[in-house]
Design a protein around this motif. Structure first.
Motif, mmCIF file in Angstrom:
data_model
loop_
_atom_site.group_PDB
_atom_site.id
_atom_site.type_symbol
_atom_site.label_atom_id
_atom_site.label_comp_id
_atom_site.label_asym_id
_atom_site.label_seq_id
_atom_site.Cartn_x
_atom_site.Cartn_y
_atom_site.Cartn_z
ATOM 1 N N LYS A 293 21.509 29.663 -20.860
ATOM 2 C CA LYS A 293 21.664 29.856 -22.303
ATOM 3 C C LYS A 293 22.826 30.791 -22.632
ATOM 4 O O LYS A 293 23.378 30.744 -23.723
ATOM 5 N N PHE A 294 23.163 31.662 -21.682
ATOM 6 C CA PHE A 294 24.277 32.583 -21.905
ATOM 7 C C PHE A 294 25.581 32.054 -21.331
ATOM 8 O O PHE A 294 26.584 32.768 -21.281
ATOM 9 N N GLY A 295 25.554 30.786 -20.873
ATOM 10 C CA GLY A 295 26.771 30.192 -20.351
ATOM 11 C C GLY A 295 27.169 30.724 -18.990
ATOM 12 O O GLY A 295 28.324 30.586 -18.586
ATOM 13 N N LEU A 296 26.220 31.340 -18.274
ATOM 14 C CA LEU A 296 26.513 31.909 -16.950
ATOM 15 C C LEU A 296 26.213 30.864 -15.881
ATOM 16 O O LEU A 296 25.261 30.976 -15.105
ATOM 17 N N GLY A 297 27.040 29.821 -15.865
ATOM 18 C CA GLY A 297 26.794 28.699 -14.972
ATOM 19 C C GLY A 297 26.804 29.092 -13.510
ATOM 20 O O GLY A 297 25.927 28.702 -12.733
ATOM 21 N N SER A 298 27.803 29.871 -13.085
ATOM 22 C CA SER A 298 27.894 30.278 -11.683
ATOM 23 C C SER A 298 26.692 31.117 -11.274
ATOM 24 O O SER A 298 26.176 30.995 -10.156
ATOM 25 N N CYS A 299 26.227 31.964 -12.203
ATOM 26 C CA CYS A 299 25.055 32.795 -11.932
ATOM 27 C C CYS A 299 23.814 31.926 -11.740
ATOM 28 O O CYS A 299 23.002 32.157 -10.844
ATOM 29 N N SER A 300 23.655 30.907 -12.593
ATOM 30 C CA SER A 300 22.517 29.995 -12.470
ATOM 31 C C SER A 300 22.543 29.273 -11.125
ATOM 32 O O SER A 300 21.500 29.134 -10.465
ATOM 33 N N LEU A 301 23.728 28.831 -10.703
ATOM 34 C CA LEU A 301 23.845 28.138 -9.421
ATOM 35 C C LEU A 301 23.535 29.076 -8.256
ATOM 36 O O LEU A 301 22.889 28.679 -7.277
ATOM 37 N N THR A 302 23.974 30.331 -8.373
ATOM 38 C CA THR A 302 23.681 31.310 -7.316
ATOM 39 C C THR A 302 22.181 31.560 -7.210
ATOM 40 O O THR A 302 21.618 31.606 -6.099
ATOM 41 N N LEU A 303 21.518 31.702 -8.351
ATOM 42 C CA LEU A 303 20.069 31.901 -8.359
ATOM 43 C C LEU A 303 19.347 30.680 -7.784
ATOM 44 O O LEU A 303 18.369 30.816 -7.039
ATOM 45 N N PHE A 304 19.839 29.506 -8.134
ATOM 46 C CA PHE A 304 19.219 28.283 -7.629
ATOM 47 C C PHE A 304 19.344 28.196 -6.103
ATOM 48 O O PHE A 304 18.373 27.888 -5.404
ATOM 49 N N ASN A 305 20.529 28.496 -5.589
ATOM 50 C CA ASN A 305 20.727 28.461 -4.138
ATOM 51 C C ASN A 305 19.883 29.519 -3.436
ATOM 52 O O ASN A 305 19.342 29.278 -2.346
ATOM 53 N N GLU A 306 19.759 30.679 -4.064
ATOM 54 C CA GLU A 306 18.904 31.737 -3.508
ATOM 55 C C GLU A 306 17.455 31.271 -3.439
ATOM 56 O O GLU A 306 16.747 31.508 -2.447
ATOM 57 N N MET A 307 17.006 30.594 -4.484
ATOM 58 C CA MET A 307 15.640 30.079 -4.532
ATOM 59 C C MET A 307 15.399 29.079 -3.404
ATOM 60 O O MET A 307 14.380 29.144 -2.699
ATOM 61 N N ILE A 308 16.342 28.174 -3.215
ATOM 62 C CA ILE A 308 16.209 27.172 -2.152
ATOM 63 C C ILE A 308 16.196 27.839 -0.781
ATOM 64 O O ILE A 308 15.400 27.490 0.098
ATOM 65 N N ASP A 309 17.080 28.834 -0.583
ATOM 66 C CA ASP A 309 17.137 29.544 0.701
ATOM 67 C C ASP A 309 15.829 30.263 1.008
ATOM 68 O O ASP A 309 15.474 30.438 2.179
ATOM 69 N N ARG A 310 15.124 30.695 -0.032
ATOM 70 C CA ARG A 310 13.842 31.374 0.160
ATOM 71 C C ARG A 310 12.690 30.405 0.381
ATOM 72 O O ARG A 310 11.553 30.817 0.571
ATOM 73 N N GLY A 311 12.994 29.110 0.315
ATOM 74 C CA GLY A 311 11.948 28.119 0.539
ATOM 75 C C GLY A 311 11.101 27.812 -0.678
ATOM 76 O O GLY A 311 10.020 27.235 -0.561
ATOM 77 N N VAL A 312 11.589 28.190 -1.853
ATOM 78 C CA VAL A 312 10.867 27.906 -3.096
ATOM 79 C C VAL A 312 11.297 26.530 -3.601
ATOM 80 O O VAL A 312 12.486 26.298 -3.856
ATOM 81 N N GLN A 313 10.349 25.625 -3.749
ATOM 82 C CA GLN A 313 10.654 24.253 -4.155
ATOM 83 C C GLN A 313 10.869 24.181 -5.666
ATOM 84 O O GLN A 313 10.013 24.615 -6.438
ATOM 85 N N PRO A 314 12.001 23.656 -6.128
ATOM 86 C CA PRO A 314 12.241 23.560 -7.581
ATOM 87 C C PRO A 314 11.375 22.480 -8.214
ATOM 88 O O PRO A 314 10.900 21.571 -7.524
ATOM 89 N N ASN A 315 11.176 22.586 -9.509
ATOM 90 C CA ASN A 315 10.506 21.515 -10.245
ATOM 91 C C ASN A 315 11.503 20.871 -11.202
ATOM 92 O O ASN A 315 12.682 21.221 -11.228
ATOM 93 N N SER A 316 11.028 19.940 -11.980
ATOM 94 C CA SER A 316 11.910 19.201 -12.883
ATOM 95 C C SER A 316 12.606 20.112 -13.891
ATOM 96 O O SER A 316 13.787 19.932 -14.202
ATOM 97 N N VAL A 317 11.869 21.125 -14.390
ATOM 98 C CA VAL A 317 12.440 22.043 -15.377
ATOM 99 C C VAL A 317 13.526 22.911 -14.741
ATOM 100 O O VAL A 317 14.539 23.221 -15.369
ATOM 101 N N THR A 318 13.315 23.309 -13.496
ATOM 102 C CA THR A 318 14.327 24.103 -12.792
ATOM 103 C C THR A 318 15.646 23.349 -12.731
ATOM 104 O O THR A 318 16.722 23.883 -13.046
ATOM 105 N N LEU A 319 15.567 22.087 -12.315
ATOM 106 C CA LEU A 319 16.776 21.279 -12.183
ATOM 107 C C LEU A 319 17.435 21.054 -13.542
ATOM 108 O O LEU A 319 18.668 21.049 -13.655
ATOM 109 N N LEU A 320 16.621 20.887 -14.583
ATOM 110 C CA LEU A 320 17.172 20.728 -15.927
ATOM 111 C C LEU A 320 17.904 22.001 -16.355
ATOM 112 O O LEU A 320 18.973 21.943 -16.973
ATOM 113 N N GLY A 321 17.341 23.173 -16.004
ATOM 114 C CA GLY A 321 17.998 24.436 -16.332
ATOM 115 C C GLY A 321 19.345 24.572 -15.652
ATOM 116 O O GLY A 321 20.326 25.025 -16.260
#
Length: 596
Positions: A293-321
């Protein structure tokens, strides 16, 4: 040597104990067989325990067969099966049992009525719920705390806010516990009545008979603050949560992440998120969406990659975000790659929202032919298709591609539904192309069909009091309305000196993002609501503090440019939340880099 034999009176309590701890169908069926062997399965008590065990495992077919074969059935039998049906996604069958048990001569009790009301809540069926309510009144159970709380929840989920409040107000003050207060708060929060939820929380604190807010109550009122962007009160609730020892509660933490982000304080959202020791998919999704929402695209991608590295499975809303973040940051190829790989990588099939976001992403980047091709490939129907094609029309308008806008508008017209956003976007596309007559024709058609656009409004919170402005209505500033007008006139002069050419004040324009009610006629729309809110904020918010303005529609280009210039002129920071995202204005520039 033969195995020792135990009498049924000795074995039955042991087997019942095993039933209470059984967690799967196989163990329940095995224990059932042993009860049959010792001749104890047909007693009322054993049958009720078996019913509860089968229902707990979700084996409602087995439970129904057992129930039908029972010689005797009491209120516990009926209520247990009713609860099992409701929990297994068969709420209508659950409510039907209420009528059947009455015909069978078994009077329902308070637990039965609360279970039936909860089943109606799952259906969001107020009509059926009222029948349950009426039966509870006749049976003298409607004032029971459990029944009343279930009725409050049921009416709330069915959209009957006034009915829910009537039931809540009918409860004795002493019988209102944390669950009943929480249920009524949730009703307001779920029905977008945030201010009412906040007021109810104030009532709880002043006249709640000593009821201490639990994590459910606190998260509900925090969500309410998020919905109406009440930052001051949200901070107070955060403090209360810490004082009550809920600093490690993930439900409250997620609500706080959402609240701070929706109030324009991403940095606080991130601080709350970083305090969560082992975040699950829900907090990760919340902070990813906040960054988007704040236009921090790179930050969102970094958080997403961190989540995957931790073994947390994304859901549909995560991917939409993540896709939303890519859309508002120009990371188009990243977003498209995620769309194409989500099924193979994460086992999540793209839904209509993903396709709409991808079309929006391509449209913002000016890749309109690709957007049109993807929109056609998606083959969506109904309201999903309308949202998708509406997004494309808006992009065509921005990039002045009337040819594609017309084609997308024709696709929208194929659906036998009216959508205000699509029609307004089409009118704006005609206006941008200089075709005023066609734009006026769209508005004329809307008036003939009784379709009206929601008026644009903006609001600003001053000392925990929201001030709501509509276009041209400076009177909402109260006694300081005259000062607001003078200040904005002075700012306009300075803006013009810096080369501002946009509409500001009483400019004669066709409907843009906001109007004062006379659609499409080139009316005197006056100052847009966010400019008026900013004017009040400049007068009353102390220097050094960020001025935060909320808006229910997309910010128009002229107002966006005005906010940039004013931030440089007065050397102050502004945060604006519009329909799509946040804009952080500072020293003549915006965090969106004019890409929104």
């Amino acid at each position: 040597m033969a195995a020792p034999s135990f009498p049924a009176a000795t074995l039955t309590p042991v087997l019942i104990h095993l039933l209470r701890g059984a967690s799967n169908l196989a163990s329940v069926a095995a224990t059932h067989a042993k009860l049959l062997k010792v001749g104890a399965a047909r007693t009322l008590s054993s049958s009720n325990h078996l019913l509860a065990a089968y229902c707990r495992c979700g084996a409602t077919r087995h439970a129904g067969d057992l129930f039908d074969g029972m010689r005797d059935r009491d209120v516990v039998s009926w209520t247990t099966l009713m609860s099992g049906y409701a929990g297994a996604g068969r709420p209508r069958d659950a409510v039907a049992l209420l009528h059947e048990m009455t015909l069978d001569g078994v009077p329902p009790n308070a637990v039965t009525f609360s279970t039936a009301a909860s089943a109606c809540a799952r259906l969001a069926d107020a009509g059926l719920g009222r029948q349950v309510h009426a039966r509870a009144e006749v049976a003298g159970c409607a004032r029971d705390a459990f029944v009343a709380t279930a009725l409050v929840d049921m009416y709330g989920k069915a959209g009957g806010v006034e009915d829910a409040r009537a039931v809540f107000d009918g409860m004795a003050a002493a019988s209102r516990n944390a669950v009943s207060w929480g249920a009524m708060l949730a009703v307001y929060a779920q029905n977008a009545l945030g201010n009412e939820a906040i007021q109810l929380f104030a009532e709880l604190r002043t006249s709640g008979s000593g009821v201490a807010p639990n994590h459910f109550i606190l998260s509900s009122v925090i969500n309410a603050c998020a919905g109406v962007a009440r930052l001051g009160i949200g901070r107070c609730i955060h403090g209360a949560a810490l004082r009550l020892g809920h600093e490690n509660n993930e439900v409250i933490a997620v609500a706080l992440v959402d609240m701070y982000s929706k109030c324009g304080c991403y940095e606080y959202s991130r601080k709350v998120f970083d305090m969560i020791k082992q975040p699950s998919v829900i907090p990760y999704t919340s902070i990813i969406v906040a960054a988007a929402k704040f236009g921090l695209g790179s930050c969102s991608l970094t958080l997403f990659n961190e989540m995957i590295d931790r073994g947390v499975q994304p859901n549909s809303v995560t991917l939409l975000g993540v896709m939303h973040a890519c859309s508002h940051s120009g990371l188009v190829d990243n977003g498209l790659q995620l769309l194409r790989s989500m099924q193979s990588k994460y086992g999540i099939a793209p839904c209509p929202s993903h396709y709409t976001c991808a079309v929006d992403m391509l449209g913002r980047a000016g890749r309109l032919e690709e957007a049109f091709e993807l929109a056609s490939e998606a083959q969506l129907e109904g309201s999903d298709a309308l949202l998708l094609w509406n997004s494309l029309v808006s992009a065509c308008r921005t990039h002045k591609r009337l040819d594609l806008a017309t084609m997308a508008g024709q696709r929208m017209s194929e659906f036998n539904q009216d959508v205000v956003g699509g029609l307004v976007a089409m009118s704006n596309a005609y206006t941008s192309a200089g075709q005023a007559d066609n734009a006026a024709g769209v508005w004329s058609s809307m008036r003939r069909h009784g379709i009206r656009k929601d008026p644009g409004c903006s609001w600003i919170e001053v000392k925990d009091v929201p001030y709501v402005f509509y276009a041209g209505a400076v009177s909402q500033a109260g006694a300081r309305a005259g000062e607001v007008t003078v200040l904005l006139d002075e700012l306009e002069v300075k803006m013009r000196e810096k080369g501002y050419r946009g509409t500001f004040g009483s400019a004669r324009v066709f409907d843009a993002e906001e109007d004062d009610g006379d659609e499409g006629k080139g009316v005197m729309v006056g100052l847009h609501s966010e400019i008026l809110a900013l004017g009040l904020g400049l007068l009353v918010v102390p220097k050094g503090m960020t001025i935060r303005v909320m808006k229910n529609l997309r910010m128009c280009c002229d107002c966006h440019e005005a906010f940039k210039l004013i931030s440089g002129i007065v050397e102050r920071e502004f945060v604006v939340r519009d329909l799509n995202r946040f804009h952080h204005f500072k020293m003549g520039s915006c965090s969106c880099s004019d890409y929104w």
